[in-house]
Design an enzyme around this catalytic site. Structure first.
Site, PDB file in Angstrom:
ATOM      1  N   HIS A 120       0.873  -1.169   0.000  1.00 37.92           N
ATOM      2  CA  HIS A 120       0.000   0.000   0.000  1.00 37.92           C
ATOM      3  C   HIS A 120       0.915   1.227   0.000  1.00 37.92           C
ATOM      4  CE1 HIS A 120      -2.843   2.932   1.704  1.00 37.92           C
ATOM      5  NE2 HIS A 120      -3.822   2.073   1.476  1.00 37.92           N
ATOM      6  N   ASP A 125       3.168  -3.985   8.021  1.00 37.99           N
ATOM      7  CA  ASP A 125       1.895  -3.299   7.836  1.00 37.99           C
ATOM      8  C   ASP A 125       0.799  -4.340   8.062  1.00 37.99           C
ATOM      9  OD1 ASP A 125      -0.499  -2.444   6.782  1.00 37.99           O
ATOM     10  OD2 ASP A 125       0.352  -1.661   4.919  1.00 37.99           O
ATOM     11  N   GLN A 152      -4.427  -5.151   7.153  1.00 38.07           N
ATOM     12  CA  GLN A 152      -5.330  -6.252   6.770  1.00 38.07           C
ATOM     13  C   GLN A 152      -5.052  -7.516   7.575  1.00 38.07           C
ATOM     14  OE1 GLN A 152      -7.833  -5.731   4.803  1.00 38.07           O
ATOM     15  NE2 GLN A 152      -7.199  -3.741   4.025  1.00 38.07           N
ATOM     16  N   LYS A 178     -10.406  -0.688   9.987  1.00 34.47           N
ATOM     17  CA  LYS A 178     -10.418  -1.883   9.134  1.00 34.47           C
ATOM     18  C   LYS A 178     -10.907  -3.100   9.911  1.00 34.47           C
ATOM     19  CE  LYS A 178      -8.101   0.044   5.561  1.00 34.47           C
ATOM     20  NZ  LYS A 178      -6.908  -0.159   4.772  1.00 34.47           N
ATOM     21  N   CYS A 195      -4.549   2.193  -3.910  1.00 31.22           N
ATOM     22  CA  CYS A 195      -3.329   2.733  -3.280  1.00 31.22           C
ATOM     23  C   CYS A 195      -2.141   1.797  -3.468  1.00 31.22           C
ATOM     24  CB  CYS A 195      -3.505   3.005  -1.776  1.00 31.22           C
ATOM     25  SG  CYS A 195      -4.757   4.215  -1.411  1.00 31.22           S
TER      26      CYS A 195
HETATM   27  C1  LIG Z   1      -5.890   0.583   4.625  1.00 34.64           C
HETATM   28  C2  LIG Z   1      -4.500   0.140   4.533  1.00 34.64           C
HETATM   29  C3  LIG Z   1      -3.448   0.992   4.875  1.00 34.64           C
HETATM   30  C4  LIG Z   1      -3.667   2.411   5.329  1.00 34.64           C
HETATM   31  O1  LIG Z   1      -4.431   2.461   6.481  1.00 34.64           O
HETATM   32  P1  LIG Z   1      -4.975   3.883   7.016  1.00 34.64           P
HETATM   33  O2  LIG Z   1      -6.015   3.483   8.001  1.00 34.64           O
HETATM   34  O3  LIG Z   1      -5.526   4.611   5.831  1.00 34.64           O
HETATM   35  O4  LIG Z   1      -3.817   4.567   7.631  1.00 34.64           O
HETATM   36  C5  LIG Z   1      -2.174   0.507   4.787  1.00 34.64           C
HETATM   37  N1  LIG Z   1      -1.927  -0.738   4.372  1.00 34.64           N
HETATM   38  C6  LIG Z   1      -2.895  -1.603   4.046  1.00 34.64           C
HETATM   39  C7  LIG Z   1      -2.551  -2.983   3.626  1.00 34.64           C
HETATM   40  C8  LIG Z   1      -4.223  -1.190   4.114  1.00 34.64           C
HETATM   41  O5  LIG Z   1      -5.199  -2.027   3.771  1.00 34.64           O
END
Ligand SMILES: *Cc1c(COP(=O)(O)O)cnc(C)c1O
Length: 404
Positions: A121, A198, A201, A224, A362
């Site tokens: 992302h 990260d 998800q 999320k 993104c």
């Molecule tokens: C949504 C997402 C992000 C960004 O999260 P924010 O809540 O917008 O800061 C980063 N990485 C992944 C894999 C995502 O799905």
């Protein structure tokens, strides 16, 4: 047994019509909807508790602080962190990654390498580009292969003693690929690199045990995982959190302030400058309770069923190309057609009350890899059901008849 049909009733937003059709919400990788319990927790917070945290001796401030800090304990349990102070509240995954990237400004220089993946992302990519620019370090990419998983041989080649930091996602938001976090972390640690994951998800779709995975940092977003927007977490191993300088200066994060200089508060407050998003953190606590009541095993089984069913239904559609077919995938179906723009398809689905995401999600480097302008993405959550999948499949067929 969890009654997933009953659970869907707890989400007021799902029971409405869009363009005269019952809403089908399949944009869960962008944000999930909130159960009544989370909405109630926020209403209760403002109706009964609202006050600033960590400041006052008065009763409301203590109640607000207790409610705010209770979520930290729940997050510690969720990811099995060794200490509660290893959970830092942030504005979300993006905020968490920027905190780490900013902290590394004083730790990297020319000759050092930062390794990220092509599957990221933008929020796990742009901060590292900015860090490389600032420090003179070099950014290197683990490429993806055709099924949307990482090229692990190339990953091993890139992880040399020059690599000081490895950043990658647990689960791809664009393709659903589940990455081998533990394996990559072992390789990175063998060359002395810090590992940043990260988990935006990862947290909603998989069990996470940061000690077992061995990662140094793990980032997530409340929104999320059935919680409010504008708040998130950064798990950091104590040694690393002590090594990194504060991200922002202000109230809450200091120990003493004179006109000449300041000393910083201990963990976790060193990284929590200013009044936080208290109501969102309290709402997140309710979301965590809600998820725990279902249990990750039941949630994974439910989503795996929808993935199997959805994959089969979509594959039967003439000309449909599925992007991301890795052996281990989470709740994402990303697809397209050679002769159609995803935006046109998304618009026609919306007219039938079906909410999907269209575009690059993104993750432009992934779209570049496949040489496509974007995909249509359907992503699942606890309240998704087979009827949603049926509506999607029928909706796509109908859109195709209109477009061709
Ligand atoms: C949504 C997402 C992000 C960004 O999260 P924010 O809540 O917008 O800061 C980063 N990485 C992944 C894999 C995502 O799905």
């Amino acid at each position: 047994m969890i009654d997933f049909a009953a659970l869907r009733k707890e989400f007021p937003i799902l029971h409405q019509e869009v363009h005269g059709k019952p809403l089908v919400y399949l944009d869960n990788a962008a944000t999930t909807q909130k159960p009544q319990a989370v909405i109630d927790a926020i209403v209760h917070y403002y109706g009964q508790i609202n006050s600033n945290v960590h400041r006052g001796v008065h009763t409301l401030s203590q109640r607000a602080t207790d409610a705010f800090e209770a979520t930290r304990g729940k997050l510690q349990k969720l990811v099995n962190a060794a200490h509660e102070h290893e959970i830092i509240y942030t504005t979300g995954t993006t905020g968490s990654i920027n905190l780490v990237a900013h902290g590394f400004r004083s730790l990297l220089g020319p000759g050092d390498e930062i390794v990220v993946s092509q599957l990221e992302h933008h929020s796990n990519l742009v901060p590292w580009q900015m860090l490389a620019q600032h420090t003179g370090a070099t950014l290197r990419y683990i490429p993806i292969v055709a099924d949307g998983s990482l090229d692990l041989e190339e990953a091993q080649r890139l992880l040399t003693p020059s690599c000081k930091l490895l950043a990658f996602n647990h689960i791809s938001n664009a393709l659903g690929t589940v990455n081998p976090v533990k394996q990559l972390t072992e390789w990175a640690h063998a060359v002395g690199a810090c590992v940043v994951v990260d988990g935006a998800q990862g947290l909603p779709h998989r069990p996470v045990d940061v000690q077992d995975l061995g990662v140094d940092f793990y980032a997530g977003s409340a929104h999320k995982m059935y919680g409010p927007t504008g708040t998130g977490m950064l798990y950091g191993r104590t040694e690393w959190l002590e090594k990194l300088p504060p991200y922002q200066g202000g109230g809450e994060m200091i120990s003493t302030v004179t006109m000449a200089q300041s000393t910083y508060a201990g963990l976790p407050f060193k990284f929590e400058a200013g009044t936080p998003n208290i109501e969102a953190v309290v709402g997140w606590g309710a979301a965590l309770d809600w998820m725990n009541a279902i249990g990750m095993d039941a949630l994974m089984a439910h989503e795996a069923d929808l993935m199997a069913y959805g994959t089969e239904r979509l594959k039967a559609i003439d000309g449909l190309v599925l992007f991301g077919t890795a052996p281990e995938k989470s709740a994402v179906l990303s697809f397209g057609f050679a002769d159609l723009h995803p935006y046109d398809l998304g618009t026609l689905l919306d007219q039938q009350g079906i909410a999907v995401r269209t575009g690059q999600h993104c993750t432009q480097p992934i779209m570049d890899y496949y040489s496509i302008p974007g995909t249509v993405r359907a992503s699942f959550a606890a309240y998704s059901n087979r009827e949603d999948v049926d509506r999607l499949a029928v909706g796509v067929e109908r859109a195709l008849r209109m477009l061709r």
